[in-house]
Design a protein around this motif. Structure first.
Motif, PDB file in Angstrom:
ATOM      1  N   GLU A  17       0.863  -1.173   0.000  1.00 48.04           N
ATOM      2  CA  GLU A  17       0.000   0.000   0.000  1.00 48.04           C
ATOM      3  C   GLU A  17       0.900   1.224   0.000  1.00 48.04           C
ATOM      4  O   GLU A  17       1.734   1.399   0.882  1.00 48.04           O
ATOM      5  CB  GLU A  17      -0.879  -0.023   1.244  1.00 48.04           C
ATOM      6  CG  GLU A  17      -1.842   1.114   1.333  1.00 48.04           C
ATOM      7  CD  GLU A  17      -2.700   1.027   2.579  1.00 48.04           C
ATOM      8  OE1 GLU A  17      -2.804   2.044   3.265  1.00 48.04           O
ATOM      9  OE2 GLU A  17      -3.253  -0.064   2.853  1.00 48.04           O
ATOM     10  N   ARG A  20      -3.200   5.843   1.111  1.00 45.93           N
ATOM     11  CA  ARG A  20      -4.624   5.555   1.318  1.00 45.93           C
ATOM     12  C   ARG A  20      -5.294   6.768   1.941  1.00 45.93           C
ATOM     13  O   ARG A  20      -4.740   7.410   2.819  1.00 45.93           O
ATOM     14  CB  ARG A  20      -4.812   4.340   2.227  1.00 45.93           C
ATOM     15  CG  ARG A  20      -6.288   3.964   2.428  1.00 45.93           C
ATOM     16  CD  ARG A  20      -6.468   2.805   3.397  1.00 45.93           C
ATOM     17  NE  ARG A  20      -6.075   1.531   2.862  1.00 45.93           N
ATOM     18  CZ  ARG A  20      -6.894   0.685   2.244  1.00 45.93           C
ATOM     19  NH1 ARG A  20      -8.147   1.016   2.039  1.00 45.93           N
ATOM     20  NH2 ARG A  20      -6.457  -0.476   1.815  1.00 45.93           N
ATOM     21  N   ILE A  25      -7.068   4.531  -2.820  1.00 45.45           N
ATOM     22  CA  ILE A  25      -5.877   3.777  -2.442  1.00 45.45           C
ATOM     23  C   ILE A  25      -4.950   3.704  -3.651  1.00 45.45           C
ATOM     24  O   ILE A  25      -5.412   3.604  -4.791  1.00 45.45           O
ATOM     25  CB  ILE A  25      -6.220   2.354  -1.946  1.00 45.45           C
ATOM     26  CG1 ILE A  25      -4.959   1.626  -1.465  1.00 45.45           C
ATOM     27  CG2 ILE A  25      -6.930   1.551  -3.020  1.00 45.45           C
ATOM     28  CD1 ILE A  25      -5.229   0.314  -0.757  1.00 45.45           C
TER      29      ILE A  25
END
Length: 114
Positions: A17, A20, A25
């Motif tokens: 990731e 976010r 995201i």
């Protein structure tokens, strides 16, 4: 003829990731995507998008190789996001963009710069 085994080794796949917010995201994918790494790619991408963000960007600018099993994951993810109401786009490396282009997937996948 000698084979340089170091040069032939695949780069490890990393899915992380990158950013976010409540609505969006960005997922960074680096390394090589092939038959041995595509199941993990699928699993990790689907897990990261499980909470249904409104917008998702898959940053694949760090991918050095992507075979048909990797492209299959992208198509599956695209279908899942369409069904879930997630606006999905891909930021591909030159290699991934070329694979998407050669396989006729440009009309199917939302690709940055296409």
């Amino acid at each position: 003829m000698a084979i340089d085994s170091e040069a032939a080794q695949a780069s490890p796949l990393v899915v992380a990731e990158a950013a976010r917010s409540e609505e969006a995201i960005t997922v960074a994918v680096t390394g090589d995507i092939d038959i041995s790494t595509s199941p993990r790619l699928r699993s990790e991408l689907f897990e990261l998008l499980a909470d249904g963000p409104g917008v998702a960007v898959i940053d694949m600018t760090g991918v050095g190789f992507c075979d048909s099993s990797g492209l299959s994951v992208l198509v599956q993810l695209n279908r899942h996001c369409q069904e879930s109401g997630i606006d999905l786009s891909f930021a591909p490396s030159k290699v991934v963009h070329r694979a998407i282009e050669l396989t006729g997937l440009l009309p199917t996948l939302k690709v940055a710069g296409a």
